[in-house]
Design a protein around this motif. Structure first.
Motif, short mmCIF file in Angstrom:
data_model
loop_
_atom_site.label_atom_id
_atom_site.label_comp_id
_atom_site.label_asym_id
_atom_site.label_seq_id
_atom_site.Cartn_x
_atom_site.Cartn_y
_atom_site.Cartn_z
N UNK A 1 48.08 -38.17 58.37
CA UNK A 1 46.82 -38.46 57.47
C UNK A 1 46.97 -38.97 55.87
N UNK A 2 48.18 -38.57 55.49
CA UNK A 2 48.34 -38.70 54.15
C UNK A 2 48.69 -40.41 53.98
N UNK A 3 48.96 -41.08 55.01
CA UNK A 3 48.83 -42.62 55.10
C UNK A 3 47.67 -43.28 55.37
N UNK A 4 46.62 -42.50 55.71
CA UNK A 4 45.57 -42.87 56.06
C UNK A 4 44.14 -42.72 55.36
N UNK A 5 44.22 -41.37 54.76
CA UNK A 5 43.21 -41.16 54.22
C UNK A 5 43.18 -40.97 52.59
N UNK A 6 42.08 -41.07 51.76
CA UNK A 6 42.24 -40.71 50.14
C UNK A 6 43.01 -39.45 49.96
N UNK A 7 43.82 -39.49 48.83
CA UNK A 7 44.47 -38.35 48.45
C UNK A 7 43.36 -36.83 48.26
N UNK A 8 42.24 -37.11 47.96
CA UNK A 8 41.46 -36.00 47.55
C UNK A 8 40.94 -35.43 49.00
N UNK A 9 40.75 -36.30 49.99
CA UNK A 9 40.32 -35.70 51.16
C UNK A 9 41.49 -35.14 52.04
N UNK A 10 42.61 -35.47 51.87
CA UNK A 10 43.98 -34.83 52.32
C UNK A 10 44.04 -33.64 51.72
N UNK A 11 43.87 -33.17 50.51
CA UNK A 11 44.11 -32.11 49.90
C UNK A 11 43.06 -30.93 50.58
N UNK A 12 41.71 -31.52 50.61
CA UNK A 12 40.79 -30.94 51.31
C UNK A 12 41.22 -30.17 52.86
N UNK A 13 41.58 -31.44 53.32
CA UNK A 13 41.89 -31.04 54.88
C UNK A 13 43.09 -30.01 55.01
N UNK A 14 44.04 -29.88 54.06
CA UNK A 14 45.14 -29.22 54.10
C UNK A 14 44.59 -27.71 53.97
N UNK A 15 43.89 -27.56 53.17
CA UNK A 15 43.06 -26.23 53.05
C UNK A 15 42.45 -25.80 54.32
N UNK A 16 41.72 -26.73 54.79
CA UNK A 16 41.08 -26.49 56.16
C UNK A 16 41.83 -25.88 57.24
N UNK A 17 43.15 -26.58 57.15
CA UNK A 17 44.32 -26.31 58.29
C UNK A 17 44.63 -24.69 57.96
N UNK A 18 44.93 -24.49 56.79
CA UNK A 18 45.52 -23.00 56.68
C UNK A 18 44.40 -22.14 56.73
N UNK A 19 43.04 -22.33 56.64
CA UNK A 19 41.79 -21.36 56.97
C UNK A 19 41.96 -21.31 58.38
N UNK A 20 42.27 -22.21 59.50
CA UNK A 20 42.47 -22.02 60.72
C UNK A 20 43.51 -21.03 60.84
N UNK A 21 44.74 -21.14 60.17
CA UNK A 21 45.73 -20.10 60.43
C UNK A 21 45.50 -18.71 59.85
N UNK A 22 44.30 -18.48 58.88
CA UNK A 22 44.32 -17.34 58.37
C UNK A 22 43.17 -16.60 59.47
#
Length: 634
Positions: free
Chosen positions: A57-78
């Protein structure tokens, strides 16, 4: 993780917390994208899947959205790990700094104000972000101020599941460590806590609770510590300076500081003082975390042990780390063996010979102890013959050499009154029959290659190699006499070398050939490290001390690699070549003896076999020998 179930739990929590609809939609888009990625690969959620998806996704999406989605994934793990999501992760619109309690925020502001003069605006912002995250975790643990920090809290912070990448966690810990260090320098908390937070050092500190029960009991018995933990810490810098004075740089100095700092933290954390036994128990427990560098750690700790005893180190020392079998013998055995060894030392026996005597005598005494013997008066021909049958040597020469030493030991026991029977030594064979071997010397082609190597190579090690080999080939010096050469042994004006030979204790003065003198001079001026040691040939790396071991043989092998495959093809071939060439050049036996430092012509006679030209003149006719020939010429 059940991916679909966990993602739905997150969405339900967002709804319960009345998170805005745009954030909920962003979460849904993120989880659908990741879910499709997992489905396409017929797999389940894992760290590897997560990293592959993030890379895509880093190659497909804007940097800001990637940063937010990274946080969403770690919310899943938590959510999967704890069953919920902490507020500071849930409300992304509110920064971690804003979530800090007022007391922590005040402390952080003071630290950031101090950093502002050194950091760029971007670095200062990142520092605030990472420190805020670390302080929030400490606050969750019940640590609400700098003064409340403890070792336990720091260790829990290191082990906390932060639901972020390893690199991000390292940044959080390192920035938190810098802030703690800042307040440590002000005396508001111990600075040691900042050291523990270093990702490289924490795995090497160790915990007594994880030690073996045997080592825990051993620690409990140690009460006579030599230094307090703080006193030990103050010795680290002087010790590093000692290493520097011996020429150590870079890796060794860094490792020494790292290892001793880890030991200091272990001592301070567990309320221990320094004791050598504590140090080695600690090392035995943490060496599994050291990988291939554990030997380097062990040597550094040995250096420090020397430093605590004499205020310096033995850079040339060959340390023994395993118990010596001799030391484990009962006193009645050690006393007799030590007496024999002292006698051999007074006879000026070589260190290698002394070691051989100790080894063989120890083997014999170990055999007696294993068979229930408690003194030498119990010795009988039967047990000695039993020893000879069960000796562990695999070659006849090895067995014979061992038996010669044991015979000498038995004679010593009789002389000193340890045994009443004075003929026990005859129970063992005395040795091997004398052998004549074909003398191995360097060929003319190999000698030419040595000269070619000298002309074409000028690296420091190569200059040392050619100087060592020429001293052997052109002057006949033994390896240990070459390595013991000192500057005062060479008279450059009169072109000669004067030494006392280690083997025979004979002083000899030899002319210094021009090519040998030039090779030694080239090494001294262009290849030898600058150091104050008196020896000419020294190590190329710190510590710059006298060379030991098979350095001369290795030098010959680097010039003539094929010599490695020759049985008995060590450096002594240069001495044999020197003697043979003297004879071929019509030197007399006495001249060869003087050049070699021999007292007995017997050892020189064997070189005569290689003097083909003069050997032909000694031939006898068959008639004079009384040998009749049958038949005639073909």
């Amino acid at each position: 993780m059940n991916y679909n179930e966990t993602s739905e739990k997150v969405m339900m929590l967002l709804k319960e917390k009345e998170v805005c609809s745009s954030s909920q939609k962003s979460h849904r888009d993120c989880y659908e994208s990741l879910g499709l990625f997992i489905k396409q690969r017929d797999g389940s959620y894992s760290d590897a899947i997560r990293e592959s998806w993030l890379a895509e996704i880093k190659n497909e999406l804007p940097r800001q959205r990637c940063a937010v989605w990274v946080q969403y994934v770690y919310q899943l793990e938590e959510m999967d790990f704890t069953g919920t999501i902490s507020d500071r992760r849930l409300y992304l619109s509110r920064s971690n700094y804003d979530k800090l309690p007022a007391l922590w925020r005040k402390d952080l502001d003071v630290y950031l104000a101090d950093c502002s003069s050194r950091y760029t605006a971007r670095t200062l912002k990142l520092t605030r972000i990472y420190c805020s995250e670390g302080l929030l975790f400490l606050d969750d643990m019940g640590v609400h101020a700098i003064a409340d920090i403890t070792y336990d809290a720091v260790i829990k912070l290191i082990g906390a599941k932060m639901y972020c990448s390893d690199d991000t966690k390292a940044m959080i810990l390192n920035n938190t460590a810098r802030m703690i260090r800042f307040y440590g320098e002000k005396g508001l908390c111990p600075m040691n806590y900042s050291l523990v937070l270093k990702c490289q050092i924490y795995p090497h500190i160790g915990s007594v609770s994880e030690f073996s029960s045997e080592n825990r009991r051993a620690l409990d018995k140690i009460t006579d510590v030599t230094l307090s933990a703080d006193e030990f810490h103050k010795t680290i810098t002087p010790f590093i300076k000692i290493l520097e004075s011996h020429g150590y740089v870079g890796t060794t100095l860094n490792l020494a500081r790292h290892a001793l700092t880890a030991l200091y933290l272990f001592l301070d954390m567990h309320f221990f003082g320094f004791h050598q036994d504590i140090m080695w128990i600690w090392f035995a427990e943490i060496n599994r975390t050291l990988g291939h560098s554990w030997r380097h750690w062990r040597r550094v700790l040995k250096f420090y042990e020397d430093y605590t005893l004499i205020g310096d180190i033995h850079p040339d020392g060959k340390y023994k780390y395993d118990p010596i079998m001799f030391d484990e013998l009962p006193s009645w055995c050690r006393e007799a063996i030590s007496g024999l060894l002292d006698q051999k030392k007074r006879e000026f026996r070589d260190a290698g010979t002394i070691k051989s005597y100790r080894c063989s005598c120890t083997r014999f005494c170990r055999f007696l102890v294993d068979h229930g013997y408690e003194n030498f008066n119990q010795l009988s021909p039967t047990i000695i013959k039993e020893f000879s049958r069960y000796d562990e040597h695999t070659t006849f020469q090895g067995r014979s050499g061992c038996f010669v030493v044991v015979r000498a030991f038995l004679r010593y026991l009789a002389e000193k009154g340890y045994v009443d029977n004075h003929s026990l030594d005859v129970c063992l064979m005395s040795g091997t029959a004398p052998q004549d071997k074909i003398i191995d010397v360097l060929s003319d082609e190999q000698l030419q290659r040595i000269n070619t190597f000298r002309a074409e190579h000028n690296e420091p090690i190569e200059l040392r190699d050619i100087a060592i080999v020429l001293l052997g080939v052109r002057m006949g010096l033994r390896a240990y006499d070459i390595l013991a050469l000192r500057f005062q042994d060479i008279d450059w004006k009169n072109r000669q070398i004067s030494i006392v030979m280690k083997k025979t204790k004979t002083q000899i003065t030899l002319p210094l050939p021009v090519e040998v003198g030039n090779a030694v001079y080239s090494y001294i001026t262009s290849g030898r490290p600058k150091t104050g040691t008196e020896y000419i040939f020294i190590r190329s790396k710190a510590p710059y001390g006298k060379l030991t071991g098979k350095v001369c043989t290795k030098a010959l092998y680097r010039i003539l690699p094929e010599r490695k495959d020759v049985k008995g093809g060590g450096f002594h071939v240069t001495r044999r070549t020197f003697a043979t060439n003297l004879l071929r050049n019509n030197a007399g036996i006495d001249d060869v003896m003087d050049a070699l430092g021999h007292r007995d012509p017997t050892s020189v006679m064997k070189y005569l076999l290689l003097d083909d030209e003069r050997s032909r003149k000694c031939g006898l006719s068959l008639d004079r020998a009384g040998i009749l020939m049958e038949g005639g010429l073909a």
